[in-house]
Motif scaffolding. Sequence first.
Motif, PDB file in Angstrom:
ATOM      1  N   LEU A  87      69.329  40.221  84.788  1.00  0.00           N
ATOM      2  CA  LEU A  87      68.427  40.155  83.636  1.00  0.00           C
ATOM      3  C   LEU A  87      69.190  40.158  82.321  1.00  0.00           C
ATOM      4  O   LEU A  87      68.593  40.201  81.247  1.00  0.00           O
ATOM      5  CB  LEU A  87      67.450  41.344  83.663  1.00  0.00           C
ATOM      6  CG  LEU A  87      66.514  41.433  84.882  1.00  0.00           C
ATOM      7  CD1 LEU A  87      65.714  42.726  84.844  1.00  0.00           C
ATOM      8  CD2 LEU A  87      65.571  40.243  84.916  1.00  0.00           C
ATOM      9  N   SER A  88      70.531  40.120  82.409  1.00  0.00           N
ATOM     10  CA  SER A  88      71.278  40.240  81.154  1.00  0.00           C
ATOM     11  C   SER A  88      71.212  38.938  80.352  1.00  0.00           C
ATOM     12  O   SER A  88      71.271  37.839  80.893  1.00  0.00           O
ATOM     13  CB  SER A  88      72.715  40.665  81.412  1.00  0.00           C
ATOM     14  OG  SER A  88      73.250  39.942  82.477  1.00  0.00           O
ATOM     15  N   VAL A  89      71.058  39.084  79.076  1.00  0.00           N
ATOM     16  CA  VAL A  89      70.970  37.953  78.152  1.00  0.00           C
ATOM     17  C   VAL A  89      71.698  38.324  76.856  1.00  0.00           C
ATOM     18  O   VAL A  89      71.982  39.497  76.598  1.00  0.00           O
ATOM     19  CB  VAL A  89      69.508  37.618  77.789  1.00  0.00           C
ATOM     20  CG1 VAL A  89      68.777  36.975  78.952  1.00  0.00           C
ATOM     21  CG2 VAL A  89      68.754  38.844  77.302  1.00  0.00           C
ATOM     22  N   THR A  90      71.994  37.289  76.080  1.00  0.00           N
ATOM     23  CA  THR A  90      72.498  37.505  74.736  1.00  0.00           C
ATOM     24  C   THR A  90      71.424  36.987  73.790  1.00  0.00           C
ATOM     25  O   THR A  90      70.938  35.865  73.953  1.00  0.00           O
ATOM     26  CB  THR A  90      73.809  36.728  74.522  1.00  0.00           C
ATOM     27  OG1 THR A  90      74.740  37.171  75.512  1.00  0.00           O
ATOM     28  CG2 THR A  90      74.380  36.984  73.139  1.00  0.00           C
ATOM     29  N   THR A  91      71.032  37.798  72.857  1.00  0.00           N
ATOM     30  CA  THR A  91      69.946  37.386  71.966  1.00  0.00           C
ATOM     31  C   THR A  91      70.395  36.189  71.125  1.00  0.00           C
ATOM     32  O   THR A  91      71.534  36.150  70.661  1.00  0.00           O
ATOM     33  CB  THR A  91      69.515  38.545  71.042  1.00  0.00           C
ATOM     34  OG1 THR A  91      70.648  38.964  70.273  1.00  0.00           O
ATOM     35  CG2 THR A  91      68.992  39.720  71.839  1.00  0.00           C
ATOM     36  N   PRO A  92      69.522  35.182  70.945  1.00  0.00           N
ATOM     37  CA  PRO A  92      69.898  33.970  70.218  1.00  0.00           C
ATOM     38  C   PRO A  92      69.994  34.215  68.711  1.00  0.00           C
ATOM     39  O   PRO A  92      70.688  33.494  68.000  1.00  0.00           O
ATOM     40  CB  PRO A  92      68.748  33.010  70.528  1.00  0.00           C
ATOM     41  CG  PRO A  92      67.578  33.907  70.783  1.00  0.00           C
ATOM     42  CD  PRO A  92      68.140  35.149  71.432  1.00  0.00           C
ATOM     43  N   CYS A  93      69.335  35.247  68.240  1.00  0.00           N
ATOM     44  CA  CYS A  93      69.226  35.497  66.798  1.00  0.00           C
ATOM     45  C   CYS A  93      70.442  36.260  66.268  1.00  0.00           C
ATOM     46  O   CYS A  93      71.089  35.856  65.318  1.00  0.00           O
ATOM     47  CB  CYS A  93      67.957  36.279  66.530  1.00  0.00           C
ATOM     48  SG  CYS A  93      67.627  37.514  67.812  1.00  0.00           S
ATOM     49  N   CYS A  94      70.777  37.388  66.924  1.00  0.00           N
ATOM     50  CA  CYS A  94      71.839  38.234  66.393  1.00  0.00           C
ATOM     51  C   CYS A  94      72.985  38.408  67.392  1.00  0.00           C
ATOM     52  O   CYS A  94      73.874  39.226  67.183  1.00  0.00           O
ATOM     53  CB  CYS A  94      71.264  39.578  65.951  1.00  0.00           C
ATOM     54  SG  CYS A  94      70.288  40.388  67.220  1.00  0.00           S
ATOM     55  N   ALA A  97      74.259  41.660  73.339  1.00  0.00           N
ATOM     56  CA  ALA A  97      74.024  41.721  74.778  1.00  0.00           C
ATOM     57  C   ALA A  97      72.891  42.704  75.057  1.00  0.00           C
ATOM     58  O   ALA A  97      72.887  43.824  74.553  1.00  0.00           O
ATOM     59  CB  ALA A  97      75.286  42.174  75.495  1.00  0.00           C
ATOM     60  N   THR A  98      71.938  42.248  75.856  1.00  0.00           N
ATOM     61  CA  THR A  98      70.838  43.133  76.225  1.00  0.00           C
ATOM     62  C   THR A  98      70.270  42.659  77.552  1.00  0.00           C
ATOM     63  O   THR A  98      70.914  41.885  78.271  1.00  0.00           O
ATOM     64  CB  THR A  98      69.754  43.171  75.114  1.00  0.00           C
ATOM     65  OG1 THR A  98      68.729  44.090  75.480  1.00  0.00           O
ATOM     66  CG2 THR A  98      69.129  41.799  74.895  1.00  0.00           C
ATOM     67  N   SER A  99      69.096  43.131  77.903  1.00  0.00           N
ATOM     68  CA  SER A  99      68.460  42.752  79.147  1.00  0.00           C
ATOM     69  C   SER A  99      67.070  42.213  78.816  1.00  0.00           C
ATOM     70  O   SER A  99      66.439  42.665  77.855  1.00  0.00           O
ATOM     71  CB  SER A  99      68.354  43.985  80.038  1.00  0.00           C
ATOM     72  OG  SER A  99      67.254  43.859  80.906  1.00  0.00           O
ATOM     73  N   LEU A 100      66.591  41.285  79.626  1.00  0.00           N
ATOM     74  CA  LEU A 100      65.222  40.796  79.427  1.00  0.00           C
ATOM     75  C   LEU A 100      64.232  41.952  79.511  1.00  0.00           C
ATOM     76  O   LEU A 100      63.141  41.892  78.948  1.00  0.00           O
ATOM     77  CB  LEU A 100      64.871  39.751  80.496  1.00  0.00           C
ATOM     78  CG  LEU A 100      65.493  38.366  80.333  1.00  0.00           C
ATOM     79  CD1 LEU A 100      65.218  37.520  81.580  1.00  0.00           C
ATOM     80  CD2 LEU A 100      64.951  37.661  79.093  1.00  0.00           C
ATOM     81  N   ASN A 101      64.638  43.005  80.214  1.00  0.00           N
ATOM     82  CA  ASN A 101      63.763  44.168  80.383  1.00  0.00           C
ATOM     83  C   ASN A 101      63.721  45.034  79.125  1.00  0.00           C
ATOM     84  O   ASN A 101      62.887  45.915  79.014  1.00  0.00           O
ATOM     85  CB  ASN A 101      64.255  44.993  81.580  1.00  0.00           C
ATOM     86  CG  ASN A 101      63.139  45.786  82.231  1.00  0.00           C
ATOM     87  OD1 ASN A 101      61.957  45.575  81.953  1.00  0.00           O
ATOM     88  ND2 ASN A 101      63.517  46.709  83.090  1.00  0.00           N
TER      89      ASN A 101
END
Length: 149
Positions: A87-94, A97-101
């Motif tokens: 579920l890990s993603v990198t936010t497109p805005c800032c 690293a975070t999770s979709l959760n």
Amino acid sequence: MSDTFLRLVPTDAHWHPDEAAATAAVKIARGLFPLTEHVAVEYEEGVTFFDAGANTESIHCSFCGSDLEDWWGEAMDQAAGSRFENLSVTTPCCHKATSLNDLRYVWPAAFGVCALTVVNPGVASLASEQLRTIEQAMGSPLKVIWQHL
Ligand SMILES: [Zn+2]
């Protein structure tokens, strides 16, 4: 008439209670919602997205608050490719690293392998001490999702 499902999902998307804890949590939920039609801990085959159903989805970055709705659809498709194991993603805005959760779902939503589900609980909200009692029985903090179908 529409149906309301109250879903309590462990905050760790891969965690589930053992049978004794699940049974204890169901028993407590039944006592808290005497009007409910059905209470059960439902186990999914893999990580599942529990969303708010007919409620409009609106998703924001938990760091900067940007509207992520357009990006989110693609990110979900990608995560679905791994059956939501990753579920890990990198936010497109800032670019964090975070999770979709851990995104900010305006109508709360969560990923998990199980949920304690209360069908038509007969109430519109859950008091924090009620939630705590169920969390203690389950053995995990829980996310509260109201699904209207
Ligand atoms: Zn951001």
